[in-house]
Design a protein around this motif. Structure first.
Motif, mmCIF file in Angstrom:
data_model
loop_
_atom_site.group_PDB
_atom_site.id
_atom_site.type_symbol
_atom_site.label_atom_id
_atom_site.label_comp_id
_atom_site.label_asym_id
_atom_site.label_seq_id
_atom_site.Cartn_x
_atom_site.Cartn_y
_atom_site.Cartn_z
ATOM 1 N N THR A 116 -48.372 155.568 -94.960
ATOM 2 C CA THR A 116 -49.028 155.873 -93.679
ATOM 3 C C THR A 116 -48.267 155.148 -92.571
ATOM 4 N N ALA A 117 -47.086 155.619 -92.267
ATOM 5 C CA ALA A 117 -46.158 154.894 -91.390
ATOM 6 C C ALA A 117 -46.638 154.746 -89.954
ATOM 7 N N GLY A 118 -47.327 155.730 -89.423
ATOM 8 C CA GLY A 118 -47.681 155.659 -88.006
ATOM 9 C C GLY A 118 -46.422 155.552 -87.171
ATOM 10 N N ASP A 122 -44.760 148.396 -89.092
ATOM 11 C CA ASP A 122 -44.762 147.598 -90.321
ATOM 12 C C ASP A 122 -43.541 147.911 -91.179
ATOM 13 N N ALA A 123 -43.178 149.175 -91.266
ATOM 14 C CA ALA A 123 -41.999 149.569 -92.050
ATOM 15 C C ALA A 123 -40.745 148.907 -91.488
ATOM 16 N N MET A 124 -40.641 148.863 -90.175
ATOM 17 C CA MET A 124 -39.495 148.236 -89.519
ATOM 18 C C MET A 124 -39.454 146.743 -89.831
ATOM 19 N N LEU A 125 -40.603 146.113 -89.791
ATOM 20 C CA LEU A 125 -40.713 144.688 -90.077
ATOM 21 C C LEU A 125 -40.278 144.376 -91.507
ATOM 22 N N THR A 134 -39.175 153.208 -97.557
ATOM 23 C CA THR A 134 -39.354 154.618 -97.258
ATOM 24 C C THR A 134 -40.715 154.726 -96.583
ATOM 25 N N ALA A 135 -40.721 155.299 -95.379
ATOM 26 C CA ALA A 135 -41.948 155.409 -94.597
ATOM 27 C C ALA A 135 -42.302 156.882 -94.434
ATOM 28 N N LEU A 136 -43.542 157.236 -94.775
ATOM 29 C CA LEU A 136 -44.014 158.611 -94.669
ATOM 30 C C LEU A 136 -44.990 158.731 -93.507
ATOM 31 N N ALA A 139 -48.134 163.324 -89.402
ATOM 32 C CA ALA A 139 -48.351 163.954 -88.101
ATOM 33 C C ALA A 139 -47.007 164.159 -87.401
ATOM 34 N N PRO A 140 -46.618 165.401 -87.138
ATOM 35 C CA PRO A 140 -45.313 165.666 -86.529
ATOM 36 C C PRO A 140 -45.086 164.936 -85.203
ATOM 37 N N LEU A 141 -46.087 164.854 -84.367
ATOM 38 C CA LEU A 141 -45.932 164.173 -83.084
ATOM 39 C C LEU A 141 -45.666 162.684 -83.283
ATOM 40 N N VAL A 142 -46.415 162.051 -84.152
ATOM 41 C CA VAL A 142 -46.239 160.623 -84.425
ATOM 42 C C VAL A 142 -44.882 160.386 -85.089
ATOM 43 N N TYR A 143 -44.509 161.271 -86.008
ATOM 44 C CA TYR A 143 -43.203 161.188 -86.658
ATOM 45 C C TYR A 143 -42.083 161.211 -85.611
ATOM 46 N N GLU A 144 -42.156 162.135 -84.652
ATOM 47 C CA GLU A 144 -41.107 162.255 -83.627
ATOM 48 C C GLU A 144 -41.035 161.004 -82.765
ATOM 49 N N LEU A 145 -42.178 160.411 -82.420
ATOM 50 C CA LEU A 145 -42.177 159.168 -81.641
ATOM 51 C C LEU A 145 -41.523 158.034 -82.430
#
Length: 173
Positions: A116-118, A122-125, A134-136, A139-145
């Motif tokens: 749940t990457a959002g 956290d994945a970056m940290l 690996t971050a999943l 939501a396409p909009l959140v993914y693009e951000l």
């Protein structure tokens, strides 16, 4: 205007892509997400957003999502791993609770799945500490951000980055 559901079960909102300082990037994003394009004058001077509408735009080199709540308060979301707040968080990464929970007393590099990457904070940290992440994000909009922030971090020379995938965590597993 087309309507897109950001998350299943969530209310449907209208989303548009605004042309601005990066019209070609905005057109490609709109095409990728099957969203309408809105031409504005100077978006820096008038970031007005209609009620119930999310507007995506490129401003100051960053992808931003603009929205208003029911009270008329405007909100802006962007992902910037190069800003001072993100840098400070990376400096104290080992004391972050998410890192302690994942890493424990482990001294070697781990392979981590963030289902749940959002916006990938956290994945970056975790990646910054040398773990393979690996971050999943579903939501396409959140993914693009998130992808926009990671792309800018990559260009800035940050080597330890998570791999971001547009996918639902439950279906991916």
């Amino acid at each position: 205007m087309s309507e897109r559901t950001l998350n299943q079960g969530a209310p449907t909102v209208a989303i548009q892509v605004e042309l601005g300082e990066a019209p070609e990037k905005a057109r490609l994003l709109a095409q990728k997400l099957c969203l309408p394009v809105v031409e504005k004058g100077n978006v820096a001077d008038s970031p007005e957003v209609a009620d119930g509408l999310v507007t995506l735009r490129y401003f100051d080199g960053k992808l931003q999502a603009l929205s208003k709540d029911q009270s008329g308060n405007q909100y802006m979301v962007e992902t910037d791993f190069l800003q001072i707040g993100s840098a400070k968080r990376l400096l104290r990464a080992r004391s972050e609770l998410v890192v302690k929970a994942i890493q424990g007393r482990q001294k070697t590099s781990l392979t981590v799945l963030d289902a749940t990457a959002g916006l990938a904070g956290d994945a970056m940290l975790i990646a910054a500490l040398g773990h393979q992440v690996t971050a999943l994000e579903r939501a396409p909009l959140v993914y693009e951000l998130a992808e926009d922030g990671l792309a800018r971090a990559r260009i800035a020379g940050i080597a330890e980055l998570p791999k971001l995938i547009l996918a639902d965590g439950l279906q991916w597993l």
